[in-house]
Design an enzyme around this catalytic site. Structure first.
Site, short mmCIF file in Angstrom:
data_model
loop_
_atom_site.label_atom_id
_atom_site.label_comp_id
_atom_site.label_asym_id
_atom_site.label_seq_id
_atom_site.Cartn_x
_atom_site.Cartn_y
_atom_site.Cartn_z
N ASN A 34 -16.41 6.75 48.25
CA ASN A 34 -16.72 5.47 48.88
C ASN A 34 -15.98 5.33 50.21
O ASN A 34 -16.53 4.90 51.22
CB ASN A 34 -16.32 4.31 47.98
CG ASN A 34 -17.00 4.34 46.63
OD1 ASN A 34 -18.03 4.97 46.46
ND2 ASN A 34 -16.42 3.65 45.66
N TYR A 88 -20.69 6.35 35.17
CA TYR A 88 -20.03 5.13 34.73
C TYR A 88 -20.99 3.95 34.87
O TYR A 88 -21.90 3.95 35.70
CB TYR A 88 -18.73 4.87 35.51
CG TYR A 88 -18.88 4.37 36.92
CD1 TYR A 88 -18.83 3.01 37.22
CD2 TYR A 88 -19.04 5.27 37.99
CE1 TYR A 88 -18.94 2.55 38.52
CE2 TYR A 88 -19.14 4.81 39.30
CZ TYR A 88 -19.09 3.45 39.56
OH TYR A 88 -19.21 3.00 40.85
N TYR A 102 -17.06 4.52 30.96
CA TYR A 102 -17.09 5.84 31.61
C TYR A 102 -17.58 6.93 30.67
O TYR A 102 -17.27 6.93 29.47
CB TYR A 102 -15.69 6.23 32.10
CG TYR A 102 -15.19 5.44 33.28
CD1 TYR A 102 -15.54 5.81 34.57
CD2 TYR A 102 -14.37 4.33 33.10
CE1 TYR A 102 -15.09 5.09 35.67
CE2 TYR A 102 -13.91 3.60 34.19
CZ TYR A 102 -14.28 3.99 35.47
OH TYR A 102 -13.82 3.26 36.55
N LYS A 228 -0.92 -3.06 50.72
CA LYS A 228 -1.92 -4.11 50.53
C LYS A 228 -1.34 -5.10 49.52
O LYS A 228 -1.22 -4.78 48.34
CB LYS A 228 -3.22 -3.50 50.03
CG LYS A 228 -3.85 -2.52 51.03
CD LYS A 228 -4.88 -1.61 50.37
CE LYS A 228 -4.21 -0.56 49.51
NZ LYS A 228 -5.18 0.38 48.90
N ALA A 229 -0.99 -6.28 50.00
CA ALA A 229 -0.24 -7.23 49.18
C ALA A 229 -1.07 -8.45 48.79
O ALA A 229 -0.55 -9.57 48.71
CB ALA A 229 1.03 -7.66 49.92
N ALA A 259 -15.44 -1.84 45.55
CA ALA A 259 -14.98 -0.90 46.57
C ALA A 259 -14.15 -1.58 47.67
O ALA A 259 -14.09 -1.07 48.79
CB ALA A 259 -16.17 -0.17 47.18
N ALA A 260 -13.51 -2.68 47.34
CA ALA A 260 -12.70 -3.36 48.35
C ALA A 260 -11.60 -2.45 48.90
O ALA A 260 -11.48 -2.25 50.11
CB ALA A 260 -12.08 -4.63 47.76
N ASP A 262 -11.40 0.80 48.52
CA ASP A 262 -11.99 2.03 49.05
C ASP A 262 -12.45 1.85 50.49
O ASP A 262 -12.22 2.71 51.35
CB ASP A 262 -13.18 2.47 48.20
CG ASP A 262 -12.84 2.60 46.72
OD1 ASP A 262 -11.65 2.77 46.40
OD2 ASP A 262 -13.78 2.54 45.91
#
Length: 316
Positions: A34, A88, A102, A228-229, A259-260, A262
């Site tokens: 992705n 998946y 999965y 990334k907090a 996919a944020a 990714d």
């Protein structure tokens, strides 16, 4: 002048998602794949390659067609005659949170190291400017193959490739936390760029603050640390020294968070390869992630994403 080369290593799977009428539709996705798709979309001049194991099944053929449609080369994909691609299924609740099932055990991608050895392909690989992998890239492998994988990345780094890593911690992929930490640290040791989320470190190591994450990463001499907090925003550090902080901007709606992270990683790395400064790269990556969560599935429709990219970059 040649284009910069960006390779991602990991697993691309068949993605089965539920429609509004509870029927299934299929696509193809996987965390590092992705990221590679979004990197290519943001900077089309990148030459992008995906290294993974695939099978000889019909889904494998459809998968490589999907890669090519998105500008991703399958030149370095390795085919197994005995293993197929993983699958998946994903279903989202009303808040956009994901629920997965999965079928990936013994997939072709889990045999990557054996396939590389069997095909004798590594000596024929060209120089790659950036090599990207994740905790999932490691998690699907046996422990012996994890060690071989780290050695592979080490060799690529010795040849001049820059190495980027996203922990992307998934508890079910590891025996226990100690097992995951062992390989997280091995990955940090060989990486130039690390993109952890605070949740990764909180869950694994009990780190309750960005400062604790930074202090922890100092011993691994990570050149470029991007944390990334969540609602605190994104923090960047250069060898432990603060570079910038980009505040969190919530999306208008949050339909699917698949996919944020990714998309953030792919756009961030693409921007850095295009010589954008760290703050600009974070701003663009955050903008892309904000769009992605508003749409169903890992890969947003190309036309929607392109319109957004053009509008977003024009405002910079």
């Amino acid at each position: 002048m040649r284009n910069s080369t960006f390779i991602a290593i990991g697993e691309c799977m068949v993605e089965l998602s539920f429609t509004a009428h509870n029927k299934l539709q299929h696509s193809f996705a996987g965390d590092t794949y992705n990221s590679l798709v979004y990197a290519k979309r943001w900077h089309n001049e990148l030459d992008c390659y995906f290294i993974s194991g695939i099978g000889e099944d019909s889904f494998s053929n459809l998968m490589t067609e999907h890669w090519q449609q998105h500008g991703i080369s399958d030149e370095f994909a390795l085919t197994s005659g005995n293993h197929n691609v993983g699958i998946y299924a994903i279903k989202n609740d009303t808040n956009g949170e994901r629920h997965f099932d999965y079928w990936r055990k013994e997939s072709a991608a889990t045999k990557l190291m054996s396939l590389i050895e069997k095909h004798g392909s590594e000596p024929h690989w060209p120089h790659f400017d950036l090599v990207y992998f994740s905790g999932i890239s490691l998690g699907i492998l046996s422990d012996d193959d994890k060690a071989r994988f780290i050695n592979l990345v080490t060799r690529l780094k010795a040849k001049g490739s820059k190495i980027a890593f996203d922990p992307n911690y998934r508890p079910k992929m590891w025996v226990n936390k100690a097992h995951a930490i062992q390989w997280l640290e091995a990955a940090y040791t060989v990486s130039d760029i690390v993109l952890p989320g605070t949740e990764d470190h909180q869950d694994l190591l009990g780190h309750a603050s960005v400062t604790e994450i930074v202090d922890y990463c100092k011993k691994y001499e990570v050149n470029e640390l991007v944390v990334k907090a969540g609602k605190q925003g994104v923090y960047a550090f250069d060898f432990g020294q603060a570079v910038c902080h980009v505040p969190f901007t919530p999306a208008k709606v949050q339909r699917d968070t698949t996919a944020a992270g990714d998309s953030f990683a792919g756009v961030y790395l693409a921007c850095r390869m295009a010589n954008k400064d760290v703050q600009s790269a974070i701003e663009q990556a955050s903008g892309a992630a904000g769009l992605v969560v508003q749409h169903q599935g890992a890969i947003v429709e190309h036309s929607i994403f392109d319109v957004f990219r053009q509008q977003f970059t024009q405002t910079l």
